[in-house]
Design a protein around this motif. Structure first.
Motif, PDB file in Angstrom:
ATOM      1  N   SER A  80     -70.392 128.733 -43.831  1.00  0.00           N
ATOM      2  CA  SER A  80     -69.150 128.382 -44.520  1.00  0.00           C
ATOM      3  C   SER A  80     -68.646 126.998 -44.135  1.00  0.00           C
ATOM      4  O   SER A  80     -67.635 126.521 -44.678  1.00  0.00           O
ATOM      5  N   LYS A 140     -67.330 124.332 -46.756  1.00  0.00           N
ATOM      6  CA  LYS A 140     -66.328 124.644 -47.785  1.00  0.00           C
ATOM      7  C   LYS A 140     -65.047 125.290 -47.267  1.00  0.00           C
ATOM      8  O   LYS A 140     -64.182 125.649 -48.074  1.00  0.00           O
ATOM      9  N   LEU A 196     -66.276 134.361 -45.563  1.00  0.00           N
ATOM     10  CA  LEU A 196     -66.381 133.623 -46.817  1.00  0.00           C
ATOM     11  C   LEU A 196     -67.826 133.681 -47.291  1.00  0.00           C
ATOM     12  O   LEU A 196     -68.737 133.214 -46.604  1.00  0.00           O
ATOM     13  N   ASP A 197     -68.014 134.311 -48.454  1.00  0.00           N
ATOM     14  CA  ASP A 197     -69.335 134.393 -49.096  1.00  0.00           C
ATOM     15  C   ASP A 197     -70.405 135.010 -48.196  1.00  0.00           C
ATOM     16  O   ASP A 197     -71.503 134.476 -48.044  1.00  0.00           O
ATOM     17  N   THR A 232     -64.500 135.076 -51.763  1.00  0.00           N
ATOM     18  CA  THR A 232     -65.477 134.213 -52.425  1.00  0.00           C
ATOM     19  C   THR A 232     -64.914 132.834 -52.728  1.00  0.00           C
ATOM     20  O   THR A 232     -65.612 131.986 -53.281  1.00  0.00           O
ATOM     21  N   ASP A 233     -63.662 132.607 -52.352  1.00  0.00           N
ATOM     22  CA  ASP A 233     -63.015 131.318 -52.562  1.00  0.00           C
ATOM     23  C   ASP A 233     -62.172 131.029 -51.318  1.00  0.00           C
ATOM     24  O   ASP A 233     -61.343 131.850 -50.915  1.00  0.00           O
ATOM     25  N   ALA A 234     -62.381 129.877 -50.722  1.00  0.00           N
ATOM     26  CA  ALA A 234     -61.686 129.550 -49.483  1.00  0.00           C
ATOM     27  C   ALA A 234     -60.167 129.529 -49.649  1.00  0.00           C
ATOM     28  O   ALA A 234     -59.431 129.766 -48.679  1.00  0.00           O
ATOM     29  N   SER A 235     -59.689 129.299 -50.867  1.00  0.00           N
ATOM     30  CA  SER A 235     -58.242 129.262 -51.096  1.00  0.00           C
ATOM     31  C   SER A 235     -57.596 130.636 -50.887  1.00  0.00           C
ATOM     32  O   SER A 235     -56.372 130.734 -50.767  1.00  0.00           O
ATOM     33  N   GLN A 236     -58.402 131.696 -50.810  1.00  0.00           N
ATOM     34  CA  GLN A 236     -57.893 133.049 -50.598  1.00  0.00           C
ATOM     35  C   GLN A 236     -57.721 133.388 -49.112  1.00  0.00           C
ATOM     36  O   GLN A 236     -57.340 134.509 -48.769  1.00  0.00           O
TER      37      GLN A 236
END
Length: 349
Positions: free
Chosen positions: A175, A178, A259-260, A272-276
């Motif tokens: 990760s 990202k 993350l992912d 699946t999105d770092a903004s979460q």
């Protein structure tokens, strides 16, 4: 018993060290560490244990048992060859891949034991023994050693919790490329102190970038220490991706956010999105469902928290020798022999 602790990679050092401690506690054993110089040029225990960079010296030691957390151990070494694994990541491709180098697979818990017993029936040239994993011995003895340091850090940085970021080193799974901005936002929004502990095999460019990140933020600390377990004990939550340290954190009954992750059915919070990340942090801390999933991991992956995993491993090797004698070498096909020779070189018999 003459014991060879086989360290091909740097992460192996703190995995096999409980075996040295147990051998010392029992007495009557002779222990030598083989330290693979290309990957471990600076051995951290050089002044503490008996060790060698020389494969010839390891061969001439004539071990009765070889304990290895890696995937390969030279077939020409004497001794019962014991795989003790380098983590819990069952979803990684090589976790259940049989390479024929080992006489015993010493499994961490019931989940792994079931899988290796199936493989044993197919290959019929190795044994399976459930022992627990050695790093849990260290954890059992030191679980509260860092409570004071944890409280001091929280007070100094005026934070409510400590979060550990411990990603894998694999460029394909990591990760690191990202998540950096999301980590900064987490620190700013959630009143956490972030400890960054990168894998010893992480590319130097990422090490430099994240060390610089810590230099720029007062509530981010980049840790250069050798092991990660100390920081898992200090942290309230861990952020990762597809690192085997995820399971070590879950076994401490502490929440994890990834993350992912490549895991198909994660027992933790995955995004699946770092903004979460901020929302995932809040959910992971408070979710009863995730707490129940952690309990499943504890029961199935490694329930051995009694501090006696290394003791069981030494007993298992001794039992094998009592039934079969000390193997002179491991029988392998030509390809496996070639890989072994290419990796570790030849010796004079």
């Amino acid at each position: 018993m003459k014991i060879l602790l086989f360290c091909e990679n740097k992460y192996a050092v703190d995995i096999v060290r409980p075996l040295q401690d147990e051998a010392d506690r029992q007495g009557g054993h002779e222990v030598l560490w083989y330290v693979h110089q290309p990957k471990i040029p600076d051995f951290p225990l050089r002044d503490v244990v008996r060790w060698t960079h020389s494969m010839q010296e390891a061969y001439d030691f004539h071990p009765d048992a070889v304990f290895a957390p890696g995937n390969i151990v030279p077939y020409y070494l004497s001794g019962v060859k014991c795989s003790i694994f380098h983590g819990y990541a069952a979803e990684k491709r090589d976790q259940f891949h049989i390479r024929n180098y080992f006489d015993i697979y010493m499994t961490q818990g019931p989940y792994f034991t079931r899988e290796f017993e199936k493989l044993q029936q197919h290959h019929n040239d190795f044994e399976v023994l459930e022992t627990g994993w050695t790093r849990q011995d260290w954890t059992a003895r030191h679980r509260h050693d860092f409570d004071g340091e944890r409280e001091r850090l929280l007070q100094e940085h005026d934070c409510q919790r400590i979060v550990l970021y411990a990603p894998t080193f694999s460029p394909r799974l990591s990760s690191l490329p990202k998540i950096k901005d999301a980590l900064v936002r987490l620190v700013d929004v959630c009143s956490v102190l972030l400890l960054i502990k990168l894998h010893p095999l992480t590319q130097q460019a990422w090490v430099d970038e994240y060390r610089q990140l810590a230099n720029e933020h007062s509530n981010i600390i980049f840790e250069d220490d050798f092991g990660v377990t100390k920081y898992m004990l200090m942290a309230d939550l861990m952020i990762s991706d597809t690192s085997s340290t995820i399971y070590e954190m879950l076994l401490l009954d502490k929440p994890v956010v990834t993350l992912d992750t490549v895991s198909q059915d994660p027992y933790w919070k995955d995004i699946t999105d770092a903004s979460q990340l901020v929302a995932a942090y809040d959910d992971a801390i408070s979710s009863p469902a995730l707490a129940e999933r952690r309990q499943w991991i504890i029961s199935n992956y490694d329930p051995y928290t009694d501090g006696r995993c290394a003791e069981r491993m030494l007993a298992g090797a001794a039992d094998y020798i009592s039934r079969h004698g000390v193997p002179r070498k491991r029988k392998l096909n030509l390809w496996r022999k070639y890989v072994s020779l290419k990796t570790f070189g030849r010796v004079r018999s």
